[in-house]
Design a protein around this motif. Structure first.
Motif, mmCIF file in Angstrom:
data_model
loop_
_atom_site.group_PDB
_atom_site.id
_atom_site.type_symbol
_atom_site.label_atom_id
_atom_site.label_comp_id
_atom_site.label_asym_id
_atom_site.label_seq_id
_atom_site.Cartn_x
_atom_site.Cartn_y
_atom_site.Cartn_z
ATOM 1 N N ARG A 32 0.964 -1.190 -0.131
ATOM 2 C CA ARG A 32 0.060 0.046 0.088
ATOM 3 C C ARG A 32 0.943 1.116 -0.034
ATOM 4 O O ARG A 32 1.856 1.273 0.681
ATOM 5 C CB ARG A 32 -0.927 -0.088 1.244
ATOM 6 C CG ARG A 32 -1.907 -0.966 1.290
ATOM 7 C CD ARG A 32 -2.653 -0.854 2.685
ATOM 8 N NE ARG A 32 -3.862 -1.993 2.522
ATOM 9 C CZ ARG A 32 -4.468 -2.256 3.942
ATOM 10 N NH1 ARG A 32 -3.948 -1.997 4.789
ATOM 11 N NH2 ARG A 32 -5.472 -3.405 3.578
ATOM 12 N N GLU A 94 -8.066 -6.547 -2.987
ATOM 13 C CA GLU A 94 -7.535 -5.003 -2.768
ATOM 14 C C GLU A 94 -6.524 -4.770 -4.160
ATOM 15 O O GLU A 94 -6.590 -3.495 -4.726
ATOM 16 C CB GLU A 94 -6.895 -4.896 -1.608
ATOM 17 C CG GLU A 94 -6.548 -3.594 -1.462
ATOM 18 C CD GLU A 94 -5.816 -3.420 0.123
ATOM 19 O OE1 GLU A 94 -4.533 -2.994 0.168
ATOM 20 O OE2 GLU A 94 -6.326 -3.791 1.000
ATOM 21 N N GLN A 95 -5.549 -5.840 -4.571
ATOM 22 C CA GLN A 95 -4.880 -5.322 -5.359
ATOM 23 C C GLN A 95 -5.480 -5.140 -6.966
ATOM 24 O O GLN A 95 -5.202 -4.226 -7.560
ATOM 25 C CB GLN A 95 -3.726 -6.434 -5.797
ATOM 26 C CG GLN A 95 -2.537 -6.181 -6.497
ATOM 27 C CD GLN A 95 -1.762 -4.771 -5.945
ATOM 28 O OE1 GLN A 95 -1.501 -4.843 -4.704
ATOM 29 N NE2 GLN A 95 -1.590 -3.885 -6.830
ATOM 30 N N LEU A 98 -6.763 -1.492 -6.758
ATOM 31 C CA LEU A 98 -5.545 -0.623 -6.706
ATOM 32 C C LEU A 98 -5.135 -0.366 -8.242
ATOM 33 O O LEU A 98 -4.985 0.639 -8.798
ATOM 34 C CB LEU A 98 -4.530 -0.948 -5.868
ATOM 35 C CG LEU A 98 -4.842 -0.803 -4.325
ATOM 36 C CD1 LEU A 98 -3.664 -1.713 -3.592
ATOM 37 C CD2 LEU A 98 -4.933 0.801 -3.755
ATOM 38 N N ASP A 99 -4.790 -1.605 -8.847
ATOM 39 C CA ASP A 99 -4.636 -1.625 -10.228
ATOM 40 C C ASP A 99 -5.554 -0.946 -11.288
ATOM 41 O O ASP A 99 -5.159 -0.395 -12.060
ATOM 42 C CB ASP A 99 -4.401 -3.036 -10.714
ATOM 43 C CG ASP A 99 -3.207 -3.901 -10.179
ATOM 44 O OD1 ASP A 99 -2.234 -3.043 -9.697
ATOM 45 O OD2 ASP A 99 -3.198 -5.056 -10.259
ATOM 46 N N LYS A 102 -5.595 2.895 -10.583
ATOM 47 C CA LYS A 102 -4.451 3.549 -10.392
ATOM 48 C C LYS A 102 -4.463 4.977 -11.280
ATOM 49 O O LYS A 102 -5.429 5.010 -12.243
ATOM 50 C CB LYS A 102 -3.308 2.848 -11.090
ATOM 51 C CG LYS A 102 -2.059 3.229 -11.205
ATOM 52 C CD LYS A 102 -1.197 2.376 -12.054
ATOM 53 C CE LYS A 102 0.438 2.934 -11.795
ATOM 54 N NZ LYS A 102 1.292 1.816 -12.701
ATOM 55 N N GLU A 106 -7.170 7.126 -4.500
ATOM 56 C CA GLU A 106 -6.315 6.764 -3.394
ATOM 57 C C GLU A 106 -6.769 5.818 -2.365
ATOM 58 O O GLU A 106 -7.813 6.554 -1.819
ATOM 59 C CB GLU A 106 -5.589 8.042 -2.746
ATOM 60 C CG GLU A 106 -4.826 8.805 -3.730
ATOM 61 C CD GLU A 106 -3.322 8.376 -3.772
ATOM 62 O OE1 GLU A 106 -2.826 7.514 -2.914
ATOM 63 O OE2 GLU A 106 -2.667 8.909 -4.657
ATOM 64 N N LEU A 107 -6.450 4.658 -1.886
ATOM 65 C CA LEU A 107 -6.739 3.946 -0.694
ATOM 66 C C LEU A 107 -6.471 4.604 0.425
ATOM 67 O O LEU A 107 -5.232 5.042 0.741
ATOM 68 C CB LEU A 107 -6.091 2.505 -0.809
ATOM 69 C CG LEU A 107 -6.701 1.496 0.067
ATOM 70 C CD1 LEU A 107 -8.384 1.321 0.339
ATOM 71 C CD2 LEU A 107 -5.944 0.271 0.045
ATOM 72 N N TRP A 119 -13.375 -1.233 1.915
ATOM 73 C CA TRP A 119 -12.050 -0.387 1.489
ATOM 74 C C TRP A 119 -12.755 0.986 1.145
ATOM 75 O O TRP A 119 -13.781 1.242 0.500
ATOM 76 C CB TRP A 119 -11.480 -1.059 0.123
ATOM 77 C CG TRP A 119 -10.893 -2.270 0.228
ATOM 78 C CD1 TRP A 119 -9.420 -2.463 0.546
ATOM 79 C CD2 TRP A 119 -11.471 -3.734 0.090
ATOM 80 N NE1 TRP A 119 -9.327 -3.786 0.536
ATOM 81 C CE2 TRP A 119 -10.520 -4.505 0.139
ATOM 82 C CE3 TRP A 119 -12.763 -4.186 -0.273
ATOM 83 C CZ2 TRP A 119 -10.744 -5.815 0.023
ATOM 84 C CZ3 TRP A 119 -12.806 -5.259 -0.611
ATOM 85 C CH2 TRP A 119 -11.901 -6.218 -0.256
ATOM 86 N N PHE A 121 -11.845 4.606 -0.519
ATOM 87 C CA PHE A 121 -10.778 5.302 -1.598
ATOM 88 C C PHE A 121 -11.335 6.606 -1.633
ATOM 89 O O PHE A 121 -12.511 6.902 -1.729
ATOM 90 C CB PHE A 121 -11.143 4.768 -2.836
ATOM 91 C CG PHE A 121 -10.449 3.588 -3.165
ATOM 92 C CD1 PHE A 121 -9.298 3.090 -3.567
ATOM 93 C CD2 PHE A 121 -11.094 2.206 -2.960
ATOM 94 C CE1 PHE A 121 -8.742 1.831 -3.740
ATOM 95 C CE2 PHE A 121 -10.808 1.114 -2.888
ATOM 96 C CZ PHE A 121 -9.472 0.566 -3.174
#
Length: 168
Positions: A32, A94-95, A98-99, A102, A106-107, A119, A121
């Motif tokens: 993270r 989560e990944q 995030l990917d 991107k 923002e987490l 989660w 963001f």
């Protein structure tokens, strides 16, 4: 969403007794971005754990006016367990988020309480419920909900930081 900010305090747990499970690193071993902390407490007689980014700022140069909350329902209540299979599932999901988000989001926090894993963001206006759902991919019948709220002033994050710091 502010109601979910039940009284937590920043916690640096004491040394664990021999054989005890060590709390997960809130930065996920550096996966993270930013500086992460962990806060634990109880709400309605159940453990509540926040992992949150300590160094996030809502202010420009990057305007992120939306609070995006991705909630995954759990089949069993969270009682502080560190189930490796479940933790791997959360990390993989989560990944993917995030990917996909991107450069758009923002987490800033992750919550475990009762039968939910959430989660949080901050995202720009281009992020939609549909784009987040698509990013999640097949969740294998899991109950997942995506909500978007206008929070350009960072009220959620500000309140979270106050609560974990123990200030009113």
């Amino acid at each position: 969403m502010l109601a979910a900010l039940g009284g937590c305090s920043d916690s640096t747990p004491p040394a664990a007794p021999a054989g005890a499970v060590k709390p997960a690193d809130p930065s996920r071993d550096g996966a993270r971005a930013g500086q992460w902390a962990r806060a634990e407490s109880e709400r309605d007689k159940r453990p509540i754990t926040w992992q949150y980014r300590e160094d996030f700022t809502v202010a420009p140069p990057r305007q992120l006016p939306q609070l995006v909350v991705v909630s995954q329902a759990l089949t069993i209540p969270y009682v502080g367990q560190a189930d490796p299979v479940l933790q791997q599932e959360f990390a993989a999901r989560e990944q993917r988020l995030l990917d996909a988000l991107k450069d758009k989001a923002e987490l800033v926090a992750v919550l475990d309480w009762s039968q939910q894993h959430d989660w949080f963001f901050y995202a720009d206006a281009s992020v939609t419920r549909e784009s987040v759902t698509l990013a999640l991919g097949d969740v294998g019948g899991r109950d997942v909900r995506v909500t978007l709220e206008n929070d350009a002033q960072g009220q959620f994050y500000g309140t979270l930081k106050q609560r974990v710091a123990g200030t009113p």
